[in-house]
Every structure is written in structure tokens, then in C-alpha cells.
Motif scaffolding. Structure first.
Motif, PDB file in Angstrom:
ATOM      1  N   SER A  61      -3.285  -1.871  -7.818  1.00 37.34           N
ATOM      2  CA  SER A  61      -3.188  -0.468  -7.417  1.00 37.34           C
ATOM      3  C   SER A  61      -2.137  -0.289  -6.324  1.00 37.34           C
ATOM      4  O   SER A  61      -1.741  -1.247  -5.653  1.00 37.34           O
ATOM      5  CB  SER A  61      -4.544   0.043  -6.910  1.00 37.34           C
ATOM      6  OG  SER A  61      -4.870  -0.584  -5.681  1.00 37.34           O
ATOM      7  N   ILE A  62      -1.714   0.950  -6.134  1.00 37.66           N
ATOM      8  CA  ILE A  62      -0.793   1.256  -5.042  1.00 37.66           C
ATOM      9  C   ILE A  62      -1.454   0.926  -3.712  1.00 37.66           C
ATOM     10  O   ILE A  62      -0.800   0.420  -2.789  1.00 37.66           O
ATOM     11  CB  ILE A  62      -0.354   2.729  -5.098  1.00 37.66           C
ATOM     12  CG1 ILE A  62       0.471   2.994  -6.360  1.00 37.66           C
ATOM     13  CG2 ILE A  62       0.456   3.095  -3.858  1.00 37.66           C
ATOM     14  CD1 ILE A  62       0.846   4.453  -6.563  1.00 37.66           C
ATOM     15  N   THR A  63      -2.757   1.188  -3.592  1.00 39.98           N
ATOM     16  CA  THR A  63      -3.478   0.836  -2.371  1.00 39.98           C
ATOM     17  C   THR A  63      -3.320  -0.646  -2.052  1.00 39.98           C
ATOM     18  O   THR A  63      -3.139  -1.027  -0.889  1.00 39.98           O
ATOM     19  CB  THR A  63      -4.970   1.177  -2.509  1.00 39.98           C
ATOM     20  OG1 THR A  63      -5.113   2.593  -2.567  1.00 39.98           O
ATOM     21  CG2 THR A  63      -5.772   0.656  -1.322  1.00 39.98           C
ATOM     22  N   ASN A 122       6.106  -8.696   0.993  1.00 37.06           N
ATOM     23  CA  ASN A 122       7.257  -7.791   0.985  1.00 37.06           C
ATOM     24  C   ASN A 122       7.495  -7.170  -0.383  1.00 37.06           C
ATOM     25  O   ASN A 122       7.984  -6.046  -0.490  1.00 37.06           O
ATOM     26  CB  ASN A 122       8.508  -8.554   1.424  1.00 37.06           C
ATOM     27  CG  ASN A 122       8.459  -8.959   2.878  1.00 37.06           C
ATOM     28  OD1 ASN A 122       8.716  -8.163   3.766  1.00 37.06           O
ATOM     29  ND2 ASN A 122       8.105 -10.213   3.138  1.00 37.06           N
ATOM     30  N   THR A 123       7.149  -7.889  -1.445  1.00 37.68           N
ATOM     31  CA  THR A 123       7.407  -7.417  -2.802  1.00 37.68           C
ATOM     32  C   THR A 123       6.732  -6.078  -3.058  1.00 37.68           C
ATOM     33  O   THR A 123       7.302  -5.190  -3.707  1.00 37.68           O
ATOM     34  CB  THR A 123       6.925  -8.453  -3.824  1.00 37.68           C
ATOM     35  OG1 THR A 123       7.477  -9.722  -3.515  1.00 37.68           O
ATOM     36  CG2 THR A 123       7.319  -8.056  -5.229  1.00 37.68           C
ATOM     37  N   GLY A 124       5.523  -5.923  -2.561  1.00 35.07           N
ATOM     38  CA  GLY A 124       4.805  -4.671  -2.780  1.00 35.07           C
ATOM     39  C   GLY A 124       5.538  -3.466  -2.226  1.00 35.07           C
ATOM     40  O   GLY A 124       5.504  -2.372  -2.812  1.00 35.07           O
ATOM     41  N   TYR A 125       6.214  -3.646  -1.107  1.00 35.92           N
ATOM     42  CA  TYR A 125       6.926  -2.527  -0.488  1.00 35.92           C
ATOM     43  C   TYR A 125       8.241  -2.236  -1.213  1.00 35.92           C
ATOM     44  O   TYR A 125       8.672  -1.080  -1.276  1.00 35.92           O
ATOM     45  CB  TYR A 125       7.108  -2.786   1.006  1.00 35.92           C
ATOM     46  CG  TYR A 125       5.837  -2.451   1.746  1.00 35.92           C
ATOM     47  CD1 TYR A 125       5.702  -1.233   2.406  1.00 35.92           C
ATOM     48  CD2 TYR A 125       4.747  -3.309   1.726  1.00 35.92           C
ATOM     49  CE1 TYR A 125       4.513  -0.894   3.040  1.00 35.92           C
ATOM     50  CE2 TYR A 125       3.555  -2.984   2.350  1.00 35.92           C
ATOM     51  CZ  TYR A 125       3.445  -1.765   3.005  1.00 35.92           C
ATOM     52  OH  TYR A 125       2.259  -1.430   3.615  1.00 35.92           O
ATOM     53  N   LEU A 126       8.870  -3.257  -1.783  1.00 40.97           N
ATOM     54  CA  LEU A 126      10.023  -3.025  -2.651  1.00 40.97           C
ATOM     55  C   LEU A 126       9.586  -2.220  -3.868  1.00 40.97           C
ATOM     56  O   LEU A 126      10.260  -1.266  -4.280  1.00 40.97           O
ATOM     57  CB  LEU A 126      10.629  -4.352  -3.077  1.00 40.97           C
ATOM     58  CG  LEU A 126      11.825  -4.224  -4.030  1.00 40.97           C
ATOM     59  CD1 LEU A 126      13.128  -4.437  -3.256  1.00 40.97           C
ATOM     60  CD2 LEU A 126      11.740  -5.222  -5.169  1.00 40.97           C
ATOM     61  N   LEU A 127       8.434  -2.581  -4.448  1.00 44.00           N
ATOM     62  CA  LEU A 127       7.931  -1.851  -5.613  1.00 44.00           C
ATOM     63  C   LEU A 127       7.588  -0.408  -5.258  1.00 44.00           C
ATOM     64  O   LEU A 127       7.806   0.504  -6.061  1.00 44.00           O
ATOM     65  CB  LEU A 127       6.718  -2.563  -6.197  1.00 44.00           C
ATOM     66  CG  LEU A 127       6.984  -3.917  -6.854  1.00 44.00           C
ATOM     67  CD1 LEU A 127       5.676  -4.569  -7.291  1.00 44.00           C
ATOM     68  CD2 LEU A 127       7.935  -3.778  -8.044  1.00 44.00           C
ATOM     69  N   MET A 128       7.069  -0.184  -4.049  1.00 43.60           N
ATOM     70  CA  MET A 128       6.774   1.197  -3.655  1.00 43.60           C
ATOM     71  C   MET A 128       8.038   2.018  -3.482  1.00 43.60           C
ATOM     72  O   MET A 128       8.045   3.225  -3.759  1.00 43.60           O
ATOM     73  CB  MET A 128       5.926   1.214  -2.392  1.00 43.60           C
ATOM     74  CG  MET A 128       4.462   0.874  -2.664  1.00 43.60           C
ATOM     75  SD  MET A 128       3.376   1.137  -1.257  1.00 43.60           S
ATOM     76  CE  MET A 128       3.787  -0.283  -0.245  1.00 43.60           C
ATOM     77  N   ALA A 129       9.122   1.390  -3.048  1.00 44.28           N
ATOM     78  CA  ALA A 129      10.405   2.105  -2.994  1.00 44.28           C
ATOM     79  C   ALA A 129      10.810   2.538  -4.391  1.00 44.28           C
ATOM     80  O   ALA A 129      11.332   3.651  -4.588  1.00 44.28           O
ATOM     81  CB  ALA A 129      11.476   1.215  -2.377  1.00 44.28           C
ATOM     82  N   GLU A 130      10.556   1.687  -5.381  1.00 43.15           N
ATOM     83  CA  GLU A 130      10.870   2.026  -6.769  1.00 43.15           C
ATOM     84  C   GLU A 130       9.944   3.132  -7.277  1.00 43.15           C
ATOM     85  O   GLU A 130      10.382   4.023  -8.018  1.00 43.15           O
ATOM     86  CB  GLU A 130      10.746   0.784  -7.646  1.00 43.15           C
ATOM     87  CG  GLU A 130      11.189   0.958  -9.077  1.00 43.15           C
ATOM     88  CD  GLU A 130      12.686   1.207  -9.241  1.00 43.15           C
ATOM     89  OE1 GLU A 130      13.091   1.589 -10.364  1.00 43.15           O
ATOM     90  OE2 GLU A 130      13.440   1.033  -8.261  1.00 43.15           O
ATOM     91  N   ILE A 131       8.677   3.107  -6.865  1.00 41.45           N
ATOM     92  CA  ILE A 131       7.754   4.171  -7.252  1.00 41.45           C
ATOM     93  C   ILE A 131       8.207   5.508  -6.674  1.00 41.45           C
ATOM     94  O   ILE A 131       8.194   6.540  -7.357  1.00 41.45           O
ATOM     95  CB  ILE A 131       6.321   3.824  -6.797  1.00 41.45           C
ATOM     96  CG1 ILE A 131       5.777   2.659  -7.626  1.00 41.45           C
ATOM     97  CG2 ILE A 131       5.401   5.041  -6.923  1.00 41.45           C
ATOM     98  CD1 ILE A 131       4.448   2.118  -7.139  1.00 41.45           C
ATOM     99  N   VAL A 132       8.616   5.509  -5.411  1.00 38.42           N
ATOM    100  CA  VAL A 132       9.131   6.742  -4.796  1.00 38.42           C
ATOM    101  C   VAL A 132      10.293   7.291  -5.620  1.00 38.42           C
ATOM    102  O   VAL A 132      10.361   8.499  -5.911  1.00 38.42           O
ATOM    103  CB  VAL A 132       9.578   6.476  -3.337  1.00 38.42           C
ATOM    104  CG1 VAL A 132      10.352   7.686  -2.785  1.00 38.42           C
ATOM    105  CG2 VAL A 132       8.381   6.167  -2.452  1.00 38.42           C
TER     106      VAL A 132
END
Length: 295
Positions: free
Chosen positions: A120-122, A176-186
Motif C-alpha cells: 500500500s501507499i501507507t 528510499n525506493t518507496g519514496y521514488l515510487l511515490m514521486a512516480e505516483i504523484v
């Protein structure tokens, strides 16, 4: 584990109650940073009280080759301080009804392999996803921190991973990977890059005019501080050629960070409810508090 680069640093001290004259404050702070001078990297400092900067000053050099002094409008690479802004962008999209924190990441990034467990995003936000860390993967693949590392290169490396470090939600491990993926989600949800979304919805409304997500290492940045490492008693240049954002690559100033800190007390971007949710303690799948575990 990848060795961290020693960069020029900055500090932000918030809500410091100091009942002394400005000259006494300056004298005491000067004594703390007396070791920073024209031949050393340094820091920029702001002391904030009741939402106002009551002291600000720079120490040391932003560029050792030209001995350019650090000032309070000097722009620093903020490394993992970047993550809170990426997370805030996600919360703003949630407030707009464009995503839910419980959504499966693969809803937005189907290129990510199906690991047999929902991520999940969470769990990206809380470092409980189990994803393999981008910097560890890059190191194993033979990359150096000074190489040009783009968003697409890290995404492609992530998409090729066929396993997780642990089942999502069962552990916490800084990721760190999760935050790269969230940049892609944005990017996919808003239609704007993280750089453009953050500028439009966070930095511009707060007057953070010297702050940006640095997603192109060719881009010129006025008043930028450069990075160095102390090696065998001498400073050497350590180039940061990152062109990837989300986990890192926020460029900002201590004055702009004072504005950001004030937003948590008197929100201009978001509201008190969003701030309260943003500051909630992360929890694992069964409700226990997430405790950092370093692999």
C-alpha cells in the motif's frame, strides 16, 4: 551499504525560547561554529521563535575553490529531508480525493512486479513495504554516488526485482525506493512531475522561492552549495549528479525551511486535520508501532 557523502550542511532550530539580546545570541552561536571558515564547508543557521526568524547566519564556504561564503539564502542539497515533502504531496493528493493511502501501489504503477502481497501507499510512507532499497541495488550493480543516476534508471532497476526483503507491513526498514515510487505516483495521478507539483502546491503558496526538486543535474541553481568529503585530512569534491527525486534531491535554504516549519503550526498548505494525520505514528500490519530496523 553505500557510504554517505559529507555535504555542506544546514541546521534549523525551531521555537527556541531565548531571552537574551541578539548580540549575545550571535556570540554564543559564533562560538559553536568557530571551526568553519573560508577553507571549510559549512552551515547556514536560522533560529525561529513564534514563527519569526530571530537569528540567521552562515558559516564556512559554499564553494571551496572560489571561497564563496555561505549565507542564509545559500541553497543546499537536503538529502533525505526531501522525503517529508514527497510524503506531503501524497497527502495533498489524498485530500483532493485523487488517491487513498490504502491503495495498492500497483494500481498506479503496474510495472512493479506482483510479489504475492499487496503493497500500500501507507507502507511506502512508513518504510514497511519490504522493497529492496535503491541505493543498495545501485551499489550492487556497480554504480557510484557520483554517477549520473536518473529517475527512469532507478525505476527500471526496481521493476526488475523479483522479491522483497520481507512481507509488507511486518517490519520497518528505512527505504528510499518507496519514496521514488511515490514521486512516480504523484506524476501519474496529478499529471505533473514531483518538481512541478511541489512547486505549484507547496513551495509557491508558502513563498519558498529558493526551493525545488532537482530532477535534472544539468539545471543551474543560483547560490548553490557544493559537496565535499574530508579525506586524509583534505577536502575533496564529491559531485552529486542525481537526476532522481522523491527520496532525495530537494534543494532548499534555511530561510525557506523556516517557512515550511511554520506551516505545521499555522497551515497555509493543507489544514490542521491534514497536518495531524501527517504526523501520526506509523504502525505495522497488526497495529504495533513501526520501529526502524536497519538491514
Amino acid at each position: 551499504m553505500m557510504k554517505l557523502i559529507t555535504t555542506a550542511l544546514f541546521f534549523l532550530c525551531c521555537h527556541t525560547a531565548i531571552a537574551q539580546s541578539y548580540s549575545k545570541i550571535e556570540e554564543r552561536i559564533d562560538s559553536l561554529f568557530a571551526g568553519y571558515n573560508t577553507v571549510t564547508p559549512g552551515v547556514a543557521i536560522a533560529v525561529v521563535k513564534d514563527g519569526n526568524i530571530i537569528f540567521k547566519k552562515g558559516y564556512g564556504s559554499a564553494n571551496l575553490e572560489y571561497q564563496i561564503p555561505i549565507q542564509t539564502h545559500t541553497v543546499f542539497h537536503a538529502a533525505s529531508v526531501s522525503k517529508q515533502f514527497t510524503a506531503f504531496a501524497i497527502y495533498l493528493l489524498k485530500a483532493k480525493g485523487l488517491l487513498a493511502l490504502d491503495d495498492d501501489v500497483r494500481k498506479y504503477i503496474p510495472e512493479l512486479p506482483d510479489y504475492g502481497h499487496k503493497i500500500s501507499i501507507t507502507q511506502l510512507l512508513a518504510h514497511t513495504s519490504g522493497l529492496r532499497d535503491q541505493w543498495a541495488l545501485l551499489t550492487l550493480a556497480g554504480w557510484r554516488l557520483e554517477d549520473v543516476i536518473t529517475q527512469n534508471q532507478v525505476l527500471k532497476l526496481t521493476y526488475r526485482q523479483q522479491g522483497l526483503n520481507f512481507e509488507p507491513g511486518t517490519q520497518m526498514s528505512y527505504n528510499n525506493t518507496g519514496y521514488l515510487l511515490m514521486a512516480e505516483i504523484v506524476k501519474r495521478v496529478s499529471g505533473l512531475s514531483l518538481r512541478d507539483f511541489a512547486h505549484k502546491d507547496i513551495f509557491a503558496p508558502l513563498g519558498m522561492s529558493n526551493t525545488q526538486f532537482y530532477d535534472d543535474y544539468h539545471r543551474l541553481v543560483p547560490n548553490r552549495a557544493y559537496s565535499y568529503e574530508l579525506k586524509d585530512g583534505m577536502y575533496v569534491k564529491k559531485r552529486l549528479n542525481f537526476s532522481n527525486v522523491g527520496a532525495t534531491s530537494l534543494f532548499t535554504t534555511v530561510e525557506d525551511l523556516a517557512k515550511w516549519a511554520h506551516n505545521f503550526e499555522q497551515p497555509t498548505v493543507g489544514d490542521h486535520r491534514l497536518i495531524s494525520e501527517f504526523n501520526e505514528i506509523s504502525r505495522l500490519r497488526h497495529g504495533e508501532k513501526a520501529v526502524l530496523r536497519v538491514l
